[in-house]
Write a protein that holds these residues in place. Structure first.
Motif, short mmCIF file in Angstrom:
data_model
loop_
_atom_site.label_atom_id
_atom_site.label_comp_id
_atom_site.label_asym_id
_atom_site.label_seq_id
_atom_site.Cartn_x
_atom_site.Cartn_y
_atom_site.Cartn_z
N ALA A 32 0.34 -0.89 0.16
CA ALA A 32 0.08 0.06 -0.10
C ALA A 32 0.84 1.47 0.23
CB ALA A 32 -1.30 0.28 1.12
N ASN A 33 2.26 1.30 0.97
CA ASN A 33 2.77 2.19 0.90
C ASN A 33 4.00 2.53 -0.23
OD1 ASN A 33 2.05 3.24 3.12
ND2 ASN A 33 3.29 2.22 4.63
N PHE A 34 3.71 1.68 -0.63
CA PHE A 34 4.69 1.54 -2.33
C PHE A 34 3.71 1.79 -3.21
CE2 PHE A 34 6.62 -0.41 -5.86
CZ PHE A 34 8.05 -0.36 -6.08
N LYS A 39 3.01 7.20 -6.77
CA LYS A 39 1.67 7.66 -6.88
C LYS A 39 2.66 9.51 -7.29
CE LYS A 39 -2.72 5.28 -5.96
NZ LYS A 39 -4.14 5.21 -5.50
N THR A 40 3.09 9.48 -5.62
CA THR A 40 4.01 10.48 -4.95
C THR A 40 4.13 11.01 -6.05
OG1 THR A 40 3.43 9.88 -2.96
CG2 THR A 40 4.59 12.05 -3.60
N GLU A 41 5.73 10.09 -6.45
CA GLU A 41 6.27 10.02 -7.46
C GLU A 41 6.59 10.70 -9.04
OE1 GLU A 41 8.97 6.89 -7.44
OE2 GLU A 41 10.52 7.32 -5.53
N MET A 43 3.20 11.83 -9.57
CA MET A 43 2.44 13.32 -8.96
C MET A 43 3.55 14.66 -9.48
SD MET A 43 0.53 14.63 -6.16
CE MET A 43 2.00 15.01 -5.04
N LEU A 44 4.68 14.49 -8.56
CA LEU A 44 5.68 15.42 -8.40
C LEU A 44 6.24 15.48 -9.73
CD1 LEU A 44 7.78 13.95 -5.05
CD2 LEU A 44 6.86 16.63 -5.49
N ASP A 45 7.08 13.83 -10.81
CA ASP A 45 6.68 14.24 -12.19
C ASP A 45 5.75 15.20 -13.13
OD1 ASP A 45 9.13 13.26 -14.25
OD2 ASP A 45 7.49 11.80 -14.84
N HIS A 46 4.93 13.99 -12.71
CA HIS A 46 3.78 15.14 -13.30
C HIS A 46 4.04 16.72 -13.90
CE1 HIS A 46 0.57 16.21 -16.07
NE2 HIS A 46 -0.06 16.78 -14.89
N GLU A 47 4.08 16.74 -12.32
CA GLU A 47 4.39 18.57 -11.81
C GLU A 47 5.45 19.24 -12.63
OE1 GLU A 47 5.00 21.59 -8.16
OE2 GLU A 47 3.87 19.90 -7.75
N ASN A 48 6.85 18.24 -12.75
CA ASN A 48 7.99 19.49 -13.32
C ASN A 48 7.93 19.04 -14.68
OD1 ASN A 48 9.46 18.71 -10.30
ND2 ASN A 48 10.44 16.84 -10.69
N GLN A 49 7.67 17.94 -15.05
CA GLN A 49 7.07 17.64 -16.59
C GLN A 49 6.03 18.91 -16.91
OE1 GLN A 49 8.15 16.77 -19.42
NE2 GLN A 49 9.36 15.45 -17.46
N SER A 50 5.13 19.38 -16.24
CA SER A 50 4.29 20.26 -16.23
C SER A 50 5.31 21.99 -16.37
CB SER A 50 3.16 20.68 -15.85
OG SER A 50 3.13 20.83 -14.73
N ARG A 51 6.28 22.20 -15.57
CA ARG A 51 6.52 23.32 -15.14
C ARG A 51 8.69 23.34 -16.24
NH1 ARG A 51 7.59 24.61 -9.32
NH2 ARG A 51 5.35 24.68 -8.19
#
Length: 138
Positions: A32-34, A39-41, A43-51
């Motif tokens: 579950a934590n994995f 998902k966090t990674e 989400m961060l990757d998606h945010e980095n790509q958009s930036r």
């Protein structure tokens, strides 16, 4: 391996939702934590790509502005060079005209009469032009 739950005392133990639950005895995150970490990674990757895309857009706009500034400065320099040439030729023309007028003034009395007629003619031409412009505009 046993999954420990909250025992009778209020002590935290593995299996009760504590941070220790994320890691099993093997040292790996639990399933579950994995997934949550993934998902966090993501989400961060998606945010980095958009930036990164936003920065790329801004950089391309700045590049376009720089290219426009360069072309504008080249056109302005070319225009100024042409004006310099035009002013140079006008200066030559005016200095030649002034030289001829000075020669005519210095030559004698008969030329002075011609000079007065030319001046009176130019003043008359100016007044007629002024009158026509005022009449047309009103």
């Amino acid at each position: 391996m046993a999954d420990w739950r909250r025992s009778g005392n209020d002590e935290m133990s593995p299996g009760d939702g504590s941070p220790h639950d994320a890691v099993r005895s093997s040292g790996r995150p639990s399933g579950a934590n994995f997934n949550q970490i993934g998902k966090t990674e993501e989400m961060l990757d998606h945010e980095n790509q958009s930036r990164v895309e936003g920065l790329a857009t801004k950089i391309s706009r700045l590049k376009g502005i720089a290219v426009d500034l360069e072309s504008e400065s080249r056109e302005s320099n070319r225009y100024l060079d042409d004006m310099t040439d035009d002013f140079g030729s006008t200066t030559g023309l005016l200095s030649g005209s002034i030289h001829r007028i000075n020669n005519m003034i210095n030559t004698g009395r008969s030329n002075r009469k011609i000079m007065c007629y030319i001046i009176l003619g130019l003043v008359g031409l100016f007044l007629i032009t002024y009158y026509l412009i005022i009449r047309v505009t009103s």
